[in-house]
Design a protein around this motif. Structure first.
Motif, PDB file in Angstrom:
ATOM      1  N   MET A  60       0.808  -1.215   0.000  1.00 51.31           N
ATOM      2  CA  MET A  60       0.000   0.000   0.000  1.00 51.31           C
ATOM      3  C   MET A  60       0.843   1.268   0.000  1.00 51.31           C
ATOM      4  N   GLY A  61       2.032   1.226   0.542  1.00 53.16           N
ATOM      5  CA  GLY A  61       2.829   2.438   0.643  1.00 53.16           C
ATOM      6  C   GLY A  61       3.457   2.891  -0.653  1.00 53.16           C
ATOM      7  N   ASN A  62       3.654   1.930  -1.618  1.00 55.22           N
ATOM      8  CA  ASN A  62       4.402   2.335  -2.813  1.00 55.22           C
ATOM      9  C   ASN A  62       3.908   1.720  -4.123  1.00 55.22           C
ATOM     10  N   ASN A  63       3.009   0.736  -4.072  1.00 50.29           N
ATOM     11  CA  ASN A  63       2.601   0.070  -5.311  1.00 50.29           C
ATOM     12  C   ASN A  63       1.152  -0.371  -5.186  1.00 50.29           C
ATOM     13  N   LYS A 246      10.262   6.961   9.040  1.00 52.25           N
ATOM     14  CA  LYS A 246      10.923   8.208   8.655  1.00 52.25           C
ATOM     15  C   LYS A 246       9.942   9.364   8.516  1.00 52.25           C
ATOM     16  N   ARG A 247       8.709   9.077   8.110  1.00 52.39           N
ATOM     17  CA  ARG A 247       7.727  10.158   8.020  1.00 52.39           C
ATOM     18  C   ARG A 247       7.443  10.735   9.405  1.00 52.39           C
ATOM     19  N   ALA A 248       7.231   9.839  10.375  1.00 53.85           N
ATOM     20  CA  ALA A 248       6.956  10.317  11.736  1.00 53.85           C
ATOM     21  C   ALA A 248       8.156  11.078  12.300  1.00 53.85           C
ATOM     22  N   TYR A 266      16.741  30.770  16.343  1.00 61.26           N
ATOM     23  CA  TYR A 266      16.700  30.503  14.918  1.00 61.26           C
ATOM     24  C   TYR A 266      17.750  29.495  14.463  1.00 61.26           C
ATOM     25  N   VAL A 267      18.915  29.472  15.097  1.00 63.29           N
ATOM     26  CA  VAL A 267      19.960  28.542  14.672  1.00 63.29           C
ATOM     27  C   VAL A 267      19.505  27.103  14.895  1.00 63.29           C
ATOM     28  N   GLN A 268      18.936  26.836  16.090  1.00 67.19           N
ATOM     29  CA  GLN A 268      18.433  25.493  16.368  1.00 67.19           C
ATOM     30  C   GLN A 268      17.248  25.157  15.473  1.00 67.19           C
ATOM     31  N   ALA A 269      16.395  26.145  15.224  1.00 67.81           N
ATOM     32  CA  ALA A 269      15.249  25.921  14.339  1.00 67.81           C
ATOM     33  C   ALA A 269      15.737  25.525  12.952  1.00 67.81           C
ATOM     34  N   ALA A 270      16.756  26.228  12.443  1.00 66.16           N
ATOM     35  CA  ALA A 270      17.285  25.896  11.119  1.00 66.16           C
ATOM     36  C   ALA A 270      17.906  24.509  11.103  1.00 66.16           C
ATOM     37  N   SER A 271      18.569  24.119  12.213  1.00 64.92           N
ATOM     38  CA  SER A 271      19.187  22.795  12.286  1.00 64.92           C
ATOM     39  C   SER A 271      18.137  21.692  12.180  1.00 64.92           C
ATOM     40  N   TYR A 272      17.064  21.808  12.988  1.00 63.40           N
ATOM     41  CA  TYR A 272      16.001  20.795  12.922  1.00 63.40           C
ATOM     42  C   TYR A 272      15.310  20.819  11.570  1.00 63.40           C
ATOM     43  N   GLY A 273      15.081  22.009  11.037  1.00 60.37           N
ATOM     44  CA  GLY A 273      14.425  22.105   9.738  1.00 60.37           C
ATOM     45  C   GLY A 273      15.243  21.449   8.637  1.00 60.37           C
ATOM     46  N   GLN A 274      16.576  21.640   8.647  1.00 63.58           N
ATOM     47  CA  GLN A 274      17.441  21.042   7.635  1.00 63.58           C
ATOM     48  C   GLN A 274      17.467  19.520   7.767  1.00 63.58           C
ATOM     49  N   LYS A 275      17.470  19.016   9.030  1.00 63.86           N
ATOM     50  CA  LYS A 275      17.433  17.566   9.230  1.00 63.86           C
ATOM     51  C   LYS A 275      16.150  16.982   8.643  1.00 63.86           C
ATOM     52  N   ALA A 276      15.033  17.639   8.923  1.00 64.33           N
ATOM     53  CA  ALA A 276      13.753  17.166   8.382  1.00 64.33           C
ATOM     54  C   ALA A 276      13.772  17.218   6.859  1.00 64.33           C
ATOM     55  N   TRP A 277      14.357  18.270   6.299  1.00 64.44           N
ATOM     56  CA  TRP A 277      14.403  18.426   4.841  1.00 64.44           C
ATOM     57  C   TRP A 277      15.204  17.297   4.196  1.00 64.44           C
ATOM     58  N   GLU A 278      16.364  16.974   4.759  1.00 64.07           N
ATOM     59  CA  GLU A 278      17.181  15.902   4.203  1.00 64.07           C
ATOM     60  C   GLU A 278      16.461  14.561   4.290  1.00 64.07           C
ATOM     61  N   ILE A 283      13.036  10.037   1.470  1.00 64.61           N
ATOM     62  CA  ILE A 283      11.848   9.209   1.208  1.00 64.61           C
ATOM     63  C   ILE A 283      11.073   9.711  -0.003  1.00 64.61           C
ATOM     64  N   ASN A 284      11.464  10.888  -0.544  1.00 66.50           N
ATOM     65  CA  ASN A 284      10.895  11.414  -1.800  1.00 66.50           C
ATOM     66  C   ASN A 284       9.376  11.509  -1.736  1.00 66.50           C
ATOM     67  N   ALA A 285       8.869  12.157  -0.673  1.00 68.38           N
ATOM     68  CA  ALA A 285       7.416  12.343  -0.515  1.00 68.38           C
ATOM     69  C   ALA A 285       7.094  13.812  -0.755  1.00 68.38           C
ATOM     70  N   THR A 286       6.297  14.091  -1.789  1.00 74.41           N
ATOM     71  CA  THR A 286       6.050  15.476  -2.201  1.00 74.41           C
ATOM     72  C   THR A 286       5.393  16.295  -1.102  1.00 74.41           C
ATOM     73  N   SER A 287       4.372  15.730  -0.444  1.00 75.27           N
ATOM     74  CA  SER A 287       3.643  16.490   0.580  1.00 75.27           C
ATOM     75  C   SER A 287       4.550  16.871   1.739  1.00 75.27           C
ATOM     76  N   GLU A 288       5.385  15.880   2.200  1.00 76.28           N
ATOM     77  CA  GLU A 288       6.305  16.189   3.301  1.00 76.28           C
ATOM     78  C   GLU A 288       7.359  17.212   2.886  1.00 76.28           C
ATOM     79  N   MET A 289       7.862  17.105   1.648  1.00 81.95           N
ATOM     80  CA  MET A 289       8.849  18.079   1.175  1.00 81.95           C
ATOM     81  C   MET A 289       8.231  19.470   1.079  1.00 81.95           C
ATOM     82  N   ASN A 290       6.966  19.541   0.722  1.00 81.08           N
ATOM     83  CA  ASN A 290       6.256  20.826   0.684  1.00 81.08           C
ATOM     84  C   ASN A 290       6.211  21.457   2.071  1.00 81.08           C
ATOM     85  N   MET A 291       5.866  20.633   3.096  1.00 77.65           N
ATOM     86  CA  MET A 291       5.819  21.144   4.468  1.00 77.65           C
ATOM     87  C   MET A 291       7.206  21.584   4.949  1.00 77.65           C
TER      88      MET A 291
END
Length: 649
Positions: A60-63, A246-248, A266-278, A283-291
């Motif tokens: 269900m997750g990919n096919n 990984k989504r959670a 802001y420095v810590q915020a950017a660190s967590y945000g960059q980790k989430a972005w990577e 996982i190449n999920a469009t909705s999560e990358m948008n967020m």
């Protein structure tokens, strides 16, 4: 600055639906083991059915195509063995595929068939699963009342069976989201905490517990309980790491970034945000990358790193457009499938008519004519009716798409307008900073020169005179800062919206008394006599600052030995106060720009160069906040007059 969570609805509930279907016994197995198990000879039917269901769910997750193939195999097995429970499981998976691909009408119809199968099998757990999945669809469509009703019905079924703590906890997760959507945060928090207690005490469902902690954190973040929100996101990260969800994990890191952003770390915020972005890129999920892109955009805007902010804003727009196009594509696929179905139906009707004609050829001539006429009429009527219905449907679809297109255009225009307004506001802010720096620089530089003079040998009389001059400059600087603070508070707070009844004569007298020392030092006479008592309705502090600013401005432009005149008069429902100096006045083109925030260049006052007054800009804001107006003109008898109005009591 709290980001919206509705972007993650479809993803959150996709996992919630999947988890509701898989039983706890299925966890820990992998796809390869299940497929190998199917290839074993003489496998029992019950084991085969359970394995087919587990394999379908794993895809269900990919096919979705593969998931549909195994669900169909399970349905055929259920039909051969006359097992309504297996049939219900197969139909439930098919409905989930339709739901996750955006075909909600087909999903709801298939869920109804699954519910009937589970009811026939007396399977309380299966009925609860179907009700939870139907509730998920209503929640995604933001029909919160129906979603709540179906979640509560699902809970009633789960409570009738033993060992259903995981199902109950996940259903409570969904119910908490419904209360969150209804903005009843206390109810949402209570229900979600009950779900977490169940996860901890009765199940080993770390994935469900991770989403539960994420939901609690979102509620705390909405209520601005930042420390509690951060602790809950940390707990979600810990539980999600156990099952490598990984989504959670990305949700938890984005939540931590939002908390740190709200705390201005802001420095810590950017660190967590960059980790989430990577992670979401992995996982190449469009909705999560948008967020994640939107989160980083807000963080870098707050850090004034506009280059990175612009980069992620572009990505955010691209992902948003991609999601929107995906929804439109799903709707197109659904319309095409429906059209193909109607073509098949038409073909069947035609085949049936042909069969009737073959039978009728065996009848006598009259009967043959009669039976040929009736089916022809029925066929034509049905075709006309089908064409009529199809035309209405496609017209409605065209109107819907046109309306959506107009809404998108309006949103684009609104965004462009907001961007323009933000740019103008930033330009005005920079110019105000220039004016503030200029107004403060002159007295500060003068005081520095006075202090340098104090280093040299001088008499007590000279030192006293210098201290007096320094006092005047310090007093002027403090007064300028007080004006700026009052203006800034008026822009951000509502306390200056508190109006009281004030006697204008007393206010003018107090303001004159405050500037009298400067007038005496400059040898300027301030003419004012108490006129008839007049009561106005205004904010006292703003009105005093307004009077003092204008009197001080008139004093500044009045030559030594001349006069400043103050008077007031009634004009309809307003009291107009006029302050006239004895200076040389302004040029007409300068008067038009006197109170303009965007005009910060040097003004020429009939040969004298003086910076366009920040005080006059503040005076305009003070007058408008009090519900009045301000204007200026050259006096007929010489000098310059500034007048403002206040509402009468």
């Amino acid at each position: 600055m709290i980001l919206g969570t509705r972007q993650s609805l479809s993803i959150r509930f996709y996992f919630l639906i999947i988890f509701c279907v898989i039983q706890p016994s299925a966890w820990g197995q992998d796809l390869a083991q299940w497929q190998a198990q199917l290839r074993q000879p003489n496998i029992p039917d019950s084991v085969k059915a359970q394995t087919l269901r587990s394999i379908a769910i794993s895809f269900m997750g990919n096919n979705y195509d593969s998931a549909g193939v195994y669900a169909e195999r399970l349905a055929r097995l259920a039909q051969q063995k006359n097992k309504p429970q297996w049939q219900g499981n197969a139909l439930n998976i098919k409905a989930l595929i339709a739901s996750n691909t955006g075909n909600y009408p087909k999903a709801m119809h298939t869920f109804q068939l699954a519910s009937k199968a589970f009811e026939k099998a007396a399977d309380e757990r299966g009925q609860g699963v179907v009700l939870s999945n139907v509730a998920n669809i209503y929640y995604i469509q933001q029909n919160y009342d129906k979603a709540r009703n179906y979640y509560e019905l699902a809970l009633e079924h789960y409570k009738k069976i033993p060992h259903s703590s995981s199902n109950i906890a996940r259903t409570l997760n969904g119910l908490a989201n419904v209360w969150h959507g209804l903005k009843q945060y206390d109810n949402a928090l209570k229900v979600q905490q009950d779900a977490i207690v169940l996860f901890i005490d009765s199940t080993q469902d770390h994935g469900g517990l991770a989403y539960g902690y994420n939901n609690v954190a979102e509620i705390y973040l909405t209520q601005h309980h930042l420390e509690k929100a951060f602790a809950s996101f940390q707990s979600a990260e810990k539980e999600a790491t156990i099952v490598d969800d990984k989504r959670a994990i990305s949700f938890a890191w984005q939540g931590m970034a939002k908390v740190k952003l709200a705390q201005k770390q802001y420095v810590q915020a950017a660190s967590y945000g960059q980790k989430a972005w990577e992670l979401v890129k992995e996982i190449n999920a469009t909705s999560e990358m948008n967020m994640a892109a939107h989160t980083l955009q807000l963080i870098y805007e707050a850090m004034k790193d506009y280059k990175r902010a612009y980069y992620f804003s572009v990505l955010h727009k691209q992902f948003s457009d991609s999601l929107l196009n995906e929804q439109i594509h799903k709707q197109s696929l659904f319309i095409d499938a429906d059209f193909q179905y109607r073509l098949k139906e038409k073909k069947l009707v035609q085949e049936h008519a042909t069969q009737n004609q073959a039978i009728q050829h065996q009848l006598n001539k009259r009967e043959l004519i009669l039976w040929l006429t009736i089916p022809s009429l029925i066929l034509v009527s049905g075709l006309l009716y089908w064409l009529y219905r199809s035309s209405r449907k496609y017209n409605l679809l065209h109107k819907t798409l046109s309306l959506q297109n107009e809404q998108m255009i309006q949103q684009k225009e609104l965004l462009a307008q907001k961007t323009k307004e933000l740019t103008q506001t930033n330009n005005i802010k920079d110019r105000l900073f220039y004016l503030i720096a200029h107004d403060l620089n002159t007295p500060v530089q003068t005081m520095i020169k006075i202090l340098d003079s104090c280093k040299s040998n001088m008499t007590d009389e000279e030192r006293g005179e210098l201290i007096g001059r320094m006092y005047l400059h310090v007093n002027h600087t403090a007064y300028s800062i007080k004006n700026m603070l009052a203006w800034a508070k008026g822009q951000q707070q509502a306390e200056y919206k508190m109006y009281i009844r004030l006697e204008i004569n007393k206010l003018i007298a107090d303001a004159v008394a405050n500037v009298e020392p400067q007038a005496a030092k400059k040898n300027v006479e301030i003419l004012y006599s108490n006129l008839s008592p007049t009561t106005v309705v205004a904010n006292e502090e703003l009105t005093v600052l307004l009077l003092q600013n204008l009197i001080y401005n008139a004093l500044k432009h009045t030559p030594a030995g001349q006069r400043v005149k103050i008077r007031h008069e009634k004009q309809g429902n307003f009291c107009q106060v006029l302050i006239q100096d004895s200076g040389e006045g302004l040029l007409e083109n300068q008067i038009d720009k006197l109170f303009d925030k965007e005009y910060y260049a040097q003004q020429t006052r009939l040969g004298q160069k003086t910076v366009s007054g920040l005080g006059l800009i503040l005076c305009k804001d003070f007058a408008q906040t009090n519900g009045g107006t301000i204007s200026a003109q050259n006096a007929p008898d010489g000098g310059f007059v500034i007048a403002f109005t206040l509402p009468l009591a």
